[in-house]
Design a protein around this motif. Structure first.
Motif, PDB file in Angstrom:
ATOM      1  N   ASN A 550       0.675  -1.081  -0.246  1.00  0.00           N
ATOM      2  CA  ASN A 550       0.090   0.043   0.159  1.00  0.00           C
ATOM      3  C   ASN A 550       0.932   0.822   0.236  1.00  0.00           C
ATOM      4  O   ASN A 550       0.176   2.595   0.072  1.00  0.00           O
ATOM      5  CB  ASN A 550      -0.856   0.333   1.417  1.00  0.00           C
ATOM      6  CG  ASN A 550      -2.158  -1.060   1.261  1.00  0.00           C
ATOM      7  OD1 ASN A 550      -2.879  -1.649   0.142  1.00  0.00           O
ATOM      8  ND2 ASN A 550      -2.792  -1.823   2.768  1.00  0.00           N
ATOM      9  N   GLU A 551       2.179   1.492   0.424  1.00  0.00           N
ATOM     10  CA  GLU A 551       3.137   2.279   0.296  1.00  0.00           C
ATOM     11  C   GLU A 551       3.444   3.070  -1.139  1.00  0.00           C
ATOM     12  O   GLU A 551       4.463   3.857  -1.008  1.00  0.00           O
ATOM     13  CB  GLU A 551       4.009   2.156   1.117  1.00  0.00           C
ATOM     14  CG  GLU A 551       3.387   1.974   3.138  1.00  0.00           C
ATOM     15  CD  GLU A 551       3.141   0.483   3.315  1.00  0.00           C
ATOM     16  OE1 GLU A 551       3.217  -0.208   2.396  1.00  0.00           O
ATOM     17  OE2 GLU A 551       1.805   0.463   4.229  1.00  0.00           O
ATOM     18  N   ASN A 552       4.057   1.435  -2.109  1.00  0.00           N
ATOM     19  CA  ASN A 552       5.178   1.836  -2.857  1.00  0.00           C
ATOM     20  C   ASN A 552       4.170   1.798  -4.621  1.00  0.00           C
ATOM     21  O   ASN A 552       3.323   0.412  -4.358  1.00  0.00           O
ATOM     22  CB  ASN A 552       5.874   0.581  -2.622  1.00  0.00           C
ATOM     23  CG  ASN A 552       6.756   1.111  -1.500  1.00  0.00           C
ATOM     24  OD1 ASN A 552       7.672   2.153  -1.109  1.00  0.00           O
ATOM     25  ND2 ASN A 552       6.217   0.310  -0.721  1.00  0.00           N
ATOM     26  N   TYR A 604       4.040   6.724  -0.170  1.00  0.00           N
ATOM     27  CA  TYR A 604       3.364   6.832   1.395  1.00  0.00           C
ATOM     28  C   TYR A 604       3.652   6.817   2.390  1.00  0.00           C
ATOM     29  O   TYR A 604       4.045   5.315   2.610  1.00  0.00           O
ATOM     30  CB  TYR A 604       2.094   6.439   0.852  1.00  0.00           C
ATOM     31  CG  TYR A 604       1.040   6.741  -0.411  1.00  0.00           C
ATOM     32  CD1 TYR A 604       0.467   7.352  -0.907  1.00  0.00           C
ATOM     33  CD2 TYR A 604       1.205   5.532  -1.591  1.00  0.00           C
ATOM     34  CE1 TYR A 604      -0.235   8.271  -2.132  1.00  0.00           C
ATOM     35  CE2 TYR A 604       0.771   5.897  -2.873  1.00  0.00           C
ATOM     36  CZ  TYR A 604      -0.031   7.268  -3.006  1.00  0.00           C
ATOM     37  OH  TYR A 604      -0.624   7.333  -4.566  1.00  0.00           O
ATOM     38  N   LEU A 605       3.756   8.270   3.313  1.00  0.00           N
ATOM     39  CA  LEU A 605       4.220   7.781   4.178  1.00  0.00           C
ATOM     40  C   LEU A 605       3.311   8.382   5.290  1.00  0.00           C
ATOM     41  O   LEU A 605       2.539   8.993   5.157  1.00  0.00           O
ATOM     42  CB  LEU A 605       5.322   8.354   3.854  1.00  0.00           C
ATOM     43  CG  LEU A 605       6.751   8.714   3.445  1.00  0.00           C
ATOM     44  CD1 LEU A 605       8.464   9.343   3.060  1.00  0.00           C
ATOM     45  CD2 LEU A 605       7.247   7.344   4.116  1.00  0.00           C
ATOM     46  N   PRO A 606       3.688   7.693   6.575  1.00  0.00           N
ATOM     47  CA  PRO A 606       2.042   8.440   7.844  1.00  0.00           C
ATOM     48  C   PRO A 606       1.938   9.594   7.734  1.00  0.00           C
ATOM     49  O   PRO A 606       1.003  10.409   8.147  1.00  0.00           O
ATOM     50  CB  PRO A 606       3.139   8.015   8.721  1.00  0.00           C
ATOM     51  CG  PRO A 606       3.852   6.580   8.687  1.00  0.00           C
ATOM     52  CD  PRO A 606       5.068   6.943   7.481  1.00  0.00           C
ATOM     53  N   ILE A 607       3.506  10.846   7.044  1.00  0.00           N
ATOM     54  CA  ILE A 607       3.064  11.735   7.017  1.00  0.00           C
ATOM     55  C   ILE A 607       3.489  13.049   5.798  1.00  0.00           C
ATOM     56  O   ILE A 607       2.993  13.995   5.754  1.00  0.00           O
ATOM     57  CB  ILE A 607       4.797  12.767   8.124  1.00  0.00           C
ATOM     58  CG1 ILE A 607       5.638  12.267   7.377  1.00  0.00           C
ATOM     59  CG2 ILE A 607       4.351  12.405   9.506  1.00  0.00           C
ATOM     60  CD1 ILE A 607       6.686  13.253   7.635  1.00  0.00           C
ATOM     61  N   GLY A 608       3.397  11.615   4.758  1.00  0.00           N
ATOM     62  CA  GLY A 608       2.397  12.286   3.377  1.00  0.00           C
ATOM     63  C   GLY A 608       3.272  11.562   2.581  1.00  0.00           C
ATOM     64  O   GLY A 608       2.743  10.551   2.635  1.00  0.00           O
ATOM     65  N   SER A 609       3.607  12.000   1.088  1.00  0.00           N
ATOM     66  CA  SER A 609       3.815  11.008   0.084  1.00  0.00           C
ATOM     67  C   SER A 609       4.991  11.958  -0.740  1.00  0.00           C
ATOM     68  O   SER A 609       5.132  13.233  -0.203  1.00  0.00           O
ATOM     69  CB  SER A 609       2.705  10.962  -0.488  1.00  0.00           C
ATOM     70  OG  SER A 609       2.748  12.235  -1.281  1.00  0.00           O
ATOM     71  N   VAL A 610       6.001  11.081  -0.509  1.00  0.00           N
ATOM     72  CA  VAL A 610       6.565  11.489  -1.791  1.00  0.00           C
ATOM     73  C   VAL A 610       6.399  10.501  -3.282  1.00  0.00           C
ATOM     74  O   VAL A 610       6.165   9.621  -3.835  1.00  0.00           O
ATOM     75  CB  VAL A 610       7.989  10.922  -1.415  1.00  0.00           C
ATOM     76  CG1 VAL A 610       9.581  11.689  -2.359  1.00  0.00           C
ATOM     77  CG2 VAL A 610       8.334  11.551   0.109  1.00  0.00           C
ATOM     78  N   THR A 611       6.773  11.780  -4.401  1.00  0.00           N
ATOM     79  CA  THR A 611       6.796  11.186  -5.344  1.00  0.00           C
ATOM     80  C   THR A 611       7.805  11.776  -6.972  1.00  0.00           C
ATOM     81  O   THR A 611       8.269  13.086  -7.104  1.00  0.00           O
ATOM     82  CB  THR A 611       5.168  11.949  -6.678  1.00  0.00           C
ATOM     83  OG1 THR A 611       4.634  11.549  -5.584  1.00  0.00           O
ATOM     84  CG2 THR A 611       5.626  11.169  -8.105  1.00  0.00           C
ATOM     85  N   LEU A 612       8.828  10.777  -7.195  1.00  0.00           N
ATOM     86  CA  LEU A 612       9.768  11.136  -7.953  1.00  0.00           C
ATOM     87  C   LEU A 612       9.740  10.750  -9.622  1.00  0.00           C
ATOM     88  O   LEU A 612       9.194   9.855  -9.701  1.00  0.00           O
ATOM     89  CB  LEU A 612      10.677  10.443  -6.936  1.00  0.00           C
ATOM     90  CG  LEU A 612      12.700  10.815  -7.712  1.00  0.00           C
ATOM     91  CD1 LEU A 612      12.885  12.386  -8.029  1.00  0.00           C
ATOM     92  CD2 LEU A 612      13.362   9.900  -7.537  1.00  0.00           C
ATOM     93  N   ILE A 653       8.251  15.815  -5.595  1.00  0.00           N
ATOM     94  CA  ILE A 653       6.934  16.401  -4.831  1.00  0.00           C
ATOM     95  C   ILE A 653       6.714  15.704  -4.190  1.00  0.00           C
ATOM     96  O   ILE A 653       6.754  14.643  -3.464  1.00  0.00           O
ATOM     97  CB  ILE A 653       5.582  16.598  -6.132  1.00  0.00           C
ATOM     98  CG1 ILE A 653       6.193  17.431  -7.920  1.00  0.00           C
ATOM     99  CG2 ILE A 653       4.420  17.442  -5.114  1.00  0.00           C
ATOM    100  CD1 ILE A 653       4.931  16.705  -8.252  1.00  0.00           C
ATOM    101  N   LEU A 654       6.777  16.550  -2.667  1.00  0.00           N
ATOM    102  CA  LEU A 654       6.481  16.007  -1.211  1.00  0.00           C
ATOM    103  C   LEU A 654       5.154  16.949  -1.039  1.00  0.00           C
ATOM    104  O   LEU A 654       4.909  17.983  -1.460  1.00  0.00           O
ATOM    105  CB  LEU A 654       7.517  16.571  -0.658  1.00  0.00           C
ATOM    106  CG  LEU A 654       9.103  15.875  -1.016  1.00  0.00           C
ATOM    107  CD1 LEU A 654      10.144  17.157  -0.074  1.00  0.00           C
ATOM    108  CD2 LEU A 654       9.343  15.551  -1.047  1.00  0.00           C
ATOM    109  N   GLN A 655       4.514  16.014  -0.705  1.00  0.00           N
ATOM    110  CA  GLN A 655       3.575  16.147   0.304  1.00  0.00           C
ATOM    111  C   GLN A 655       2.954  15.766   1.682  1.00  0.00           C
ATOM    112  O   GLN A 655       3.190  14.308   1.706  1.00  0.00           O
ATOM    113  CB  GLN A 655       2.269  16.058  -0.882  1.00  0.00           C
ATOM    114  CG  GLN A 655       2.433  17.042  -1.841  1.00  0.00           C
ATOM    115  CD  GLN A 655       0.865  16.866  -2.934  1.00  0.00           C
ATOM    116  OE1 GLN A 655      -0.228  17.825  -2.848  1.00  0.00           O
ATOM    117  NE2 GLN A 655       0.372  15.611  -3.852  1.00  0.00           N
ATOM    118  N   GLY A 656       2.283  17.019   2.625  1.00  0.00           N
ATOM    119  CA  GLY A 656       1.922  16.245   4.015  1.00  0.00           C
ATOM    120  C   GLY A 656       1.287  16.722   5.488  1.00  0.00           C
ATOM    121  O   GLY A 656       0.857  18.164   4.674  1.00  0.00           O
ATOM    122  N   GLY A 657       1.604  16.670   5.743  1.00  0.00           N
ATOM    123  CA  GLY A 657       1.519  17.735   6.670  1.00  0.00           C
ATOM    124  C   GLY A 657       1.577  17.557   8.008  1.00  0.00           C
ATOM    125  O   GLY A 657       2.050  15.839   8.845  1.00  0.00           O
TER     126      GLY A 657
END
Length: 816
Positions: A550-552, A604-612, A653-657
């Motif tokens: 679910n994370e990659n 997908y991380l607990p504090i957001g997401s990283v897209t490369l 792109i980094l997104q989260g909270g």
């Protein structure tokens, strides 16, 4: 290319390794629960349907029904973002968007969900997390403009500066991942509004835009035009409420910047109507200094130019939408917009000439009034038919777009004796576009489907250009011989496409093929010179996605694209801008052809997401301007198909909270382009590179206000002419809502530290030049918005209705 691929693989392995170790501590998942009742009586509703869909691809993950007490509970929801739908026959459907399940959130309680009897509208459950500003959906990056507080008080060009992958240069030209040859659509369709450059977007308020869709590597379903992809501006169309709703917005900024806007919608039975209007009055002064040294064999001299200019723009923008639900499966929609704009640039240009020893040899002054006014009309009629089978759909539309633009320019030149010489340039263009399209989606099962369609674009362009001067002896206006021109341009592009997509477990793919036939016919000088082109091309596309847990997620895409030369590049008429500069087009130019490949990874991380993402573009028949200098030192430029180019790029792109009330969004872009040609005596090998970074953070401080900070940094850009120095700016916006969001006050400062400036250093074998430009970019805005009627956060009415029909189909398929 190898370095970029290895870097992507290495980073992906690091994230996957981290994911594996992190997953060892994974619990059973998140629990979703709630109670469903009748809104009027408060009675518990037994056997109501609860459906949980994955937000990323809208696939059904799990479901349940309520018990006698109206309660439901769904266990073991993995980490991710979901959409929850609560439905019951004869009642409205309630939707909870952006429900975030994670290891740090063991339970999600939707509370008491109230369903309203005999209602056609979709309710929103407002108890869930806020969606990020940038979301990813079906190969698109979707930028939610209403979440960008710093863009709400500016124009569309201001807003586009905040969108990842998009750059706006000093002259208002829009580029995507370093390429200016980007296809810009409005509501998914070509518009005559953008037929003569993107500067007109400076006259449209950003609050008229609902969202921006970025498609870097479009599938065969989309037209193949554009080197770096598609930017689709989705306009606001109203809200999906019974009854009525609306708003009034007043916005004022320093140095005479004003905006007034209002909009609303009304719905009754099967009919709904929405309308918006905006008035924009914008003033922007600036100052440029240009120093150029010419080393020609005829004369050596230096020109020092001091230019002060004032931009003034006024516009009126209105739009409307009329929808008719024939029944629950058939919808007819009419959408239109009208745009009127008027702008002028008043410039005072001072030039001093120096010889090789630095002695002043002359003085020249020019006062220019560059005026432009125009109007634009867009009308679109759309018919959509849904079927009982989920995702099966037929849709067709016809679109008409018309634009008229007049561009008068007045030149007042003064020589050393202060004698004034007056010249006028009059030009106009009319653009008529007719676009039609039909699309059909046929699902074979829940995993595979076939999409096919036909499309036709017809463009008719006419224009005239003439010069006159005032004879100081006779005081009469006389024509300037050899400078008048006219153009009559027609082209028609007919296309058909076919795409097939399928899914097996966590692997999905889509393959497509598009065929486009291009016909072009144009003439100049009252038909004395005629040219035409006729050709057919095939454009394949491929997309593959692989999930690892679910994370990659990995995605690989490929497409072949085209960049057709426009009228500006094709017109062979020679324009002489000054005594040393000439330019002409080339009617024999061929299109550029592009092979585009992109490899992307999302974590997908607990504090957001990283897209490369790493991307590569190979372009053939590259269109370059070739310059020649004659014995008198006059430079003539003409576009030609010369050489090839390879572009490598990376985007992060980094997104989260940091908390539920505090979110962030950041991006980093880098690209390098090598243009080369060794096939003729005119050989070259040039490299361009640039990078930029954006960071935005939003905080909703309870019981106080919402605040947003936006920072942009453009690193040094190297191109064939020289280099552009780094540039940066910071914007801040604060917003406060009162009386349950009926009244909203906003304050914004653009370019807080007054750092936005442009500095270009160029050189060649026979010249060197330095350009420094600074606009009054720092400005403060204050906004008052009043909302009335039934407000909601739903999207446009047509979209909401389409989603409602999809929900009804899903309920039928589950047997309810």
């Amino acid at each position: 290319m190898k370095k970029i691929t290895l870097s992507l693989i290495l980073l992906a392995l690091i994230f996957v390794s981290f994911s594996s170790s992190y997953s060892q501590d994974k619990k059973e998942g998140t629990v979703l629960k709630g109670v469903v009742v009748d809104k009027t009586s408060g009675t518990a509703m037994e056997s109501a349907t609860i459906q949980v869909f994955k937000s990323e691809d809208s696939t059904l993950y799990n479901g349940a029904s309520t018990d006698k007490s109206g309660s439901f509970i769904i266990n073991g929801i993995p980490e991710g973002l979901y959409t929850v739908k609560v439905s019951y026959i004869g009642y409205s459907t309630a939707v909870a968007k952006n429900v975030k399940a994670g290891k740090d959130r063991k339970e999600i309680n939707l509370g008491t969900v109230q369903l309203e009897v005999n209602s056609e509208m979709t309710q929103e459950i407002n108890v869930v997390d806020e969606a990020p500003t940038m979301t990813f959906e079906n190969g698109k990056k979707i930028y939610d403009v209403k979440k960008d507080l710093t863009a709400q008080n500016g124009n569309v060009l201001d807003m586009l500066k905040n969108v990842p992958s998009v750059n706006v240069d000093n002259d208002g030209n829009v580029s995507l991942r370093g390429s200016g040859n980007v296809k810009i659509l409005i509501d998914g369709k070509p518009s005559a509004l953008l037929s003569n450059g993107t500067q007109v977007l400076q006259n449209i308020p950003a609050n008229m835009i609902e969202k921006v869709e970025i498609i870097n590597n479009p599938s065969a379903k989309y037209e193949a035009e554009g080197i770096s992809g598609i930017i689709n501006l989705v306009m606001k169309q109203g809200q999906n409420n019974n009854g009525y709703n609306g708003n009034v917005k007043v916005n004022g900024g320093t140095e005479d910047k004003y905006n007034f806007g209002t909009g609303g919608s009304v719905r009754k039975g099967k009919f709904s109507f929405n309308a918006n209007y905006s008035y924009w009055n914008y003033f922007l002064p600036g100052h440029s200094i240009i120093n150029r040294s010419n080393f020609s064999s005829i004369e050596t001299r230096t020109v020092s130019q001091d230019l002060n200019w004032k931009y003034k723009g006024i516009s009126h923008y209105g739009s409307f939408g009329l929808d008719y639900d024939i029944d629950k499966l058939n919808t007819l929609s009419l959408v239109g917009n009208i745009f009127y704009y008027k702008r002028s640039i008043l410039a005072k240009n001072y030039l001093n000439f120096f010889d090789a020893s630095g002695n002043n040899t002359g003085f020249f002054r020019s006062d220019n009034n560059d005026g432009r006014n125009g109007n634009n009309l867009d009308l679109t009629l759309t018919y959509t038919k849904k079927f009982e089978q989920k995702e099966k759909e037929f849709s067709t539309f016809v679109n008409y777009s018309r634009r008229r633009e007049d561009s008068p320019i007045e030149y007042t030149n003064f020589d050393n004796s202060s004698t004034a010489y007056l010249t006028k340039k009059d030009s106009y263009y009319t653009f008529n576009f007719i676009n039609s399209q039909a699309d059909y989606i046929h699902p074979f099962n829940e995993n595979s489907k076939l999409e096919t369609g036909l499309k036709s674009n017809l463009r008719l362009i006419k224009g005239e250009l003439s010069y006159i001067y005032l004879d100081n002896n006779t005081n009469q206006w006389l024509p300037i011989a050899g400078k008048d021109n006219d153009a009559d341009y027609k082209d028609a592009i007919s296309a058909a496409y076919l795409t097939y997509s399928n899914k097996y477990k966590d692997f999905s793919y889509s393959a497509g093929l598009r065929g486009e036939h291009s016909y072009l016919d144009f003439s100049i000088l009252l038909g004395k010179e005629k040219y035409d082109q006729n050709y057919f091309d095939l454009f394949p596309s491929l997309s593959m996605t692989q999930k690892l847990g679910n994370e990659n997620q990995f995605q690989l895409t490929y497409s072949r694209r085209i960049n057709r030369p426009n009228l500006f590049l094709l017109n062979p008429f020679t324009e002489q801008f000054d005594e040393f500069t000439k330019r002409s087009g080339n009617p024999y130019l061929k299109p550029e052809y592009i092979h585009s490949t992109e490899l992307g990874y999302t974590r997908y991380l607990p504090i957001g997401s990283v897209t490369l993402s790493g991307y590569y573009r190979n372009t053939n028949n590259v269109i370059n301007f070739v310059s020649n200098v004659d014995t008198n030192g006059v430079t003539s430029s003409r576009p030609e198909n010369r050489g090839k180019s390879n572009t490598f790029g990376l985007e992060l792109i980094l997104q989260g909270g940091f908390a539920k009330w505090w979110t962030y969004n950041g991006s980093l872009d880098y690209f390098s382009t090598n243009i080369f040609d060794n096939s003729s005596s005119y050989s070259f090998d040039k490299t361009y590179n640039a990078w930029s970074a954006r960071f935005s953070t939003n905080a909703s401080i309870p019981d106080l206000f919402d605040v947003q900070l936006f920072y942009f940094y453009m690193g040094k850009q190297v191109n064939s002419q020289g280099e552009i120095r780094p540039m940066q700016m910071m914007n801040i916006a604060i917003q406060k809502a009162f009386f349950e969001k009926k009244l909203v006050l906003g304050f914004r400062v653009n370019d807080l530290f007054n750092q936005q400036r442009f500095y270009l250093n160029t050189s060649g074998s026979d010249f060197s030049q330095v350009i420094s430009q600074k606009t009054n970019s720092r400005a403060a805005f204050f906004t008052v918005t009043f909302n009335f009627g039934e407000q909601s956060n739903t999207t446009s009415k047509r979209t909401s209705q389409r989603k409602q029909r999809e929900i009804e189909s899903e309920i039928q398929q589950t047997g309810n």
